[in-house]
Design a protein around this motif. Structure first.
Motif, PDB file in Angstrom:
ATOM      1  N   ARG A   1      18.303  20.528   2.973  1.00 43.16           N
ATOM      2  CA  ARG A   1      18.620  19.349   3.790  1.00 43.16           C
ATOM      3  C   ARG A   1      18.042  18.081   3.177  1.00 43.16           C
ATOM      4  O   ARG A   1      18.669  17.021   3.203  1.00 43.16           O
ATOM      5  CB  ARG A   1      18.078  19.532   5.207  1.00 43.16           C
TER       6      ARG A   1
ATOM      7  N   ILE B   1      20.249  16.472   0.524  1.00 44.46           N
ATOM      8  CA  ILE B   1      21.579  16.006   0.902  1.00 44.46           C
ATOM      9  C   ILE B   1      21.636  14.479   0.909  1.00 44.46           C
ATOM     10  O   ILE B   1      20.728  13.800   1.392  1.00 44.46           O
ATOM     11  CB  ILE B   1      21.967  16.543   2.294  1.00 44.46           C
TER      12      ILE B   1
ATOM     13  N   PRO C   1      24.950  11.166   1.129  1.00 43.65           N
ATOM     14  CA  PRO C   1      26.386  10.996   1.429  1.00 43.65           C
ATOM     15  C   PRO C   1      27.304  11.430   0.293  1.00 43.65           C
ATOM     16  O   PRO C   1      28.501  11.654   0.518  1.00 43.65           O
ATOM     17  CB  PRO C   1      26.508   9.491   1.696  1.00 43.65           C
TER      18      PRO C   1
ATOM     19  N   THR D   1      26.846  14.235  -1.487  1.00 43.35           N
ATOM     20  CA  THR D   1      26.803  15.685  -1.667  1.00 43.35           C
ATOM     21  C   THR D   1      28.113  16.303  -1.175  1.00 43.35           C
ATOM     22  O   THR D   1      28.490  16.125  -0.020  1.00 43.35           O
ATOM     23  CB  THR D   1      25.628  16.305  -0.897  1.00 43.35           C
TER      24      THR D   1
ATOM     25  N   GLU E   1      26.876  21.616   8.547  1.00 46.34           N
ATOM     26  CA  GLU E   1      26.396  20.301   8.986  1.00 46.34           C
ATOM     27  C   GLU E   1      26.941  19.177   8.109  1.00 46.34           C
ATOM     28  O   GLU E   1      27.184  18.063   8.584  1.00 46.34           O
ATOM     29  CB  GLU E   1      24.865  20.257   8.949  1.00 46.34           C
ATOM     30  N   ASN E   2      27.117  19.485   6.827  1.00 47.96           N
ATOM     31  CA  ASN E   2      27.487  18.446   5.870  1.00 47.96           C
ATOM     32  C   ASN E   2      28.886  18.619   5.291  1.00 47.96           C
ATOM     33  O   ASN E   2      29.262  17.904   4.370  1.00 47.96           O
ATOM     34  CB  ASN E   2      26.453  18.414   4.744  1.00 47.96           C
ATOM     35  N   GLU E   3      29.634  19.560   5.853  1.00 44.13           N
ATOM     36  CA  GLU E   3      31.012  19.822   5.442  1.00 44.13           C
ATOM     37  C   GLU E   3      31.118  20.021   3.934  1.00 44.13           C
ATOM     38  O   GLU E   3      31.979  19.452   3.248  1.00 44.13           O
ATOM     39  CB  GLU E   3      31.944  18.686   5.905  1.00 44.13           C
TER      40      GLU E   3
END
Length: 388
Positions: free
Chosen positions: A152, A155, A157, A159, A189-191
């Motif tokens: 996390r 990560i 924007p 990624t 969470e971050n697609e």
């Protein structure tokens, strides 16, 4: 004339360089991960028959149809969705090509790719070739557990994807359910798109059974699964890999593969059908054999004075040499690996070559043990005689 800027970001493989060093010094090669025992005889016979029967021209670019059908059958069972040979399967020239085409197919210039370190030295270049940015996330020695908190923290924007290798090279880790649950959370969470390298899916220890992350319900639509035949069937020189991907990813992978290598070797693809059809007894014996190799290698390393954790899968051991009672124990990894090849007669890989993160991999080397027991015994004699 200058080379492209991306080539300033990486160099030729340290692993293959250590093989060349082994040849130069007539060292036992425990660096590059290839067996010194032969491909199963029935598989070789199918390859010979294929050549004699005229299978010597281009196959359909995304793979010899009977091989794609066999892979679709196997991966429909493994992944739990209907893998179609004409939509989801691409046969590549090794797992390395599979990774590079997968990365190129989903990343744009400037996108970021999460990579767990230590990592195979093909992983970072796969991002650079796509003009993307590899972002390292450390697995901390000696346990090398996958920490979702660290994922996390890495990560941004930019990624877009994560590259996951399990069973893991070079540590021998098989990530457990808790670790994979953390991966699922971060991916969702971050697609992100998850790219998995599962080349060691058949080489596991102590009753472990491989589970493809792409078989887990939350990941099915966003996972590109990559595997190969070279390690399991002792035919690394055949360069046979494959990519199993949902249709939204598969078309791009096929296009890149088409213009990269056109197709893998046709007669060897035909033989791969025979390899994947080997009886259960073959895989059971292979597992017993690798348990013997692992046990012998761990015993040798302990006797020689290395500190090492027992691998759970694959056929590598990361070993700390800092406690050896020799002056060379204070050398950095590359110099120590050179000493091992030239002075001890056993070639290994420097541990820091698996990292881009500063300060990691110090005083460590990687041993590969897919070798005959007699080869490992000879290596053990050299290690114990020279290092103790």
């Amino acid at each position: 004339m200058q080379t492209s800027q991306r080539l300033q970001l990486f160099q030729e493989s340290v692993i293959r360089d250590m093989t060349r060093l082994a040849l130069q010094h007539n060292a036992i090669n425990l660096s590059q991960g290839f067996p010194d025992f032969d491909t199963p005889e029935p598989v070789k016979e199918v390859a010979v028959q294929a050549i004699q029967n005229g299978l010597n021209q281009y196959a359909i670019t995304w793979g010899y149809p009977p091989l794609r059908e066999k892979l679709a059958e196997l991966y429909s069972q493994r992944l739990g969705w209907d893998v179609h040979p004409d939509k989801h399967v691409t046969v590549t020239c090794g797992v390395s090509e599979g990774i590079i085409t997968a990365v190129q197919s989903i990343l744009n210039p400037g996108d970021e790719l999460l990579i767990l370190e230590p990592a195979h030295d093909n992983f970072r270049p796969s991002a650079y070739i796509a003009n993307a940015i590899p972002v390292p996330v450390a697995l901390e020695a000696p346990d090398y557990r996958l920490d979702a908190t660290k994922l996390r923290a890495a990560i941004t924007p930019k990624t877009k994807a994560m590259l996951l290798n399990t069973p893991h090279n070079p540590t021998g880790r098989v990530f457990d359910n808790e670790e994979i649950a953390g991966v699922i959370e971060v991916v969702l969470e971050n697609e992100l798109v998850l790219i998995t390298d599962e080349i060691y899916d058949r080489i596991l220890y102590d009753g472990r059974i491989h589970q493809s992350p792409g078989s887990l319900a939350p990941l099915k639509d966003r996972t590109i699964t990559i595997g190969g035949l070279g390690k399991t069937f002792a035919m690394t020189g055949w360069r046979l890999g494959y990519v199993i991907a949902p249709e939204q990813f598969a078309q791009g992978i096929r296009t890149l593969h088409d213009f990269t290598t056109i197709c893998a070797a046709t007669p060897l693809q035909a033989a791969a059908v025979g390899a994947l059809s080997m009886p259960d007894s073959f895989f059971e014996q292979m597992t017993r054999d690798y348990h013997q190799r692992r046990a012998l290698m761990m015993e040798i390393l302990a006797q020689a004075g290395f500190q090492a954790s027992t691998p759970q899968g694959a056929y590598y051991i990361m070993a700390d040499y800092s406690q050896l009672p020799i002056p060379q124990a204070s050398l950095p990894p590359t110099e120590f690996a050179t000493f091992m090849a030239s002075g001890v007669g056993v070639a290994v890989v420097p541990g820091d070559s698996f990292y881009s993160l500063a300060g990691y991999g110090r005083s460590t080397i990687r041993f590969a043990f897919p070798k005959k027991l007699t080869t490992l015994e000879q290596a053990g004699e050299r290690l114990i005689n020279h290092l103790t």
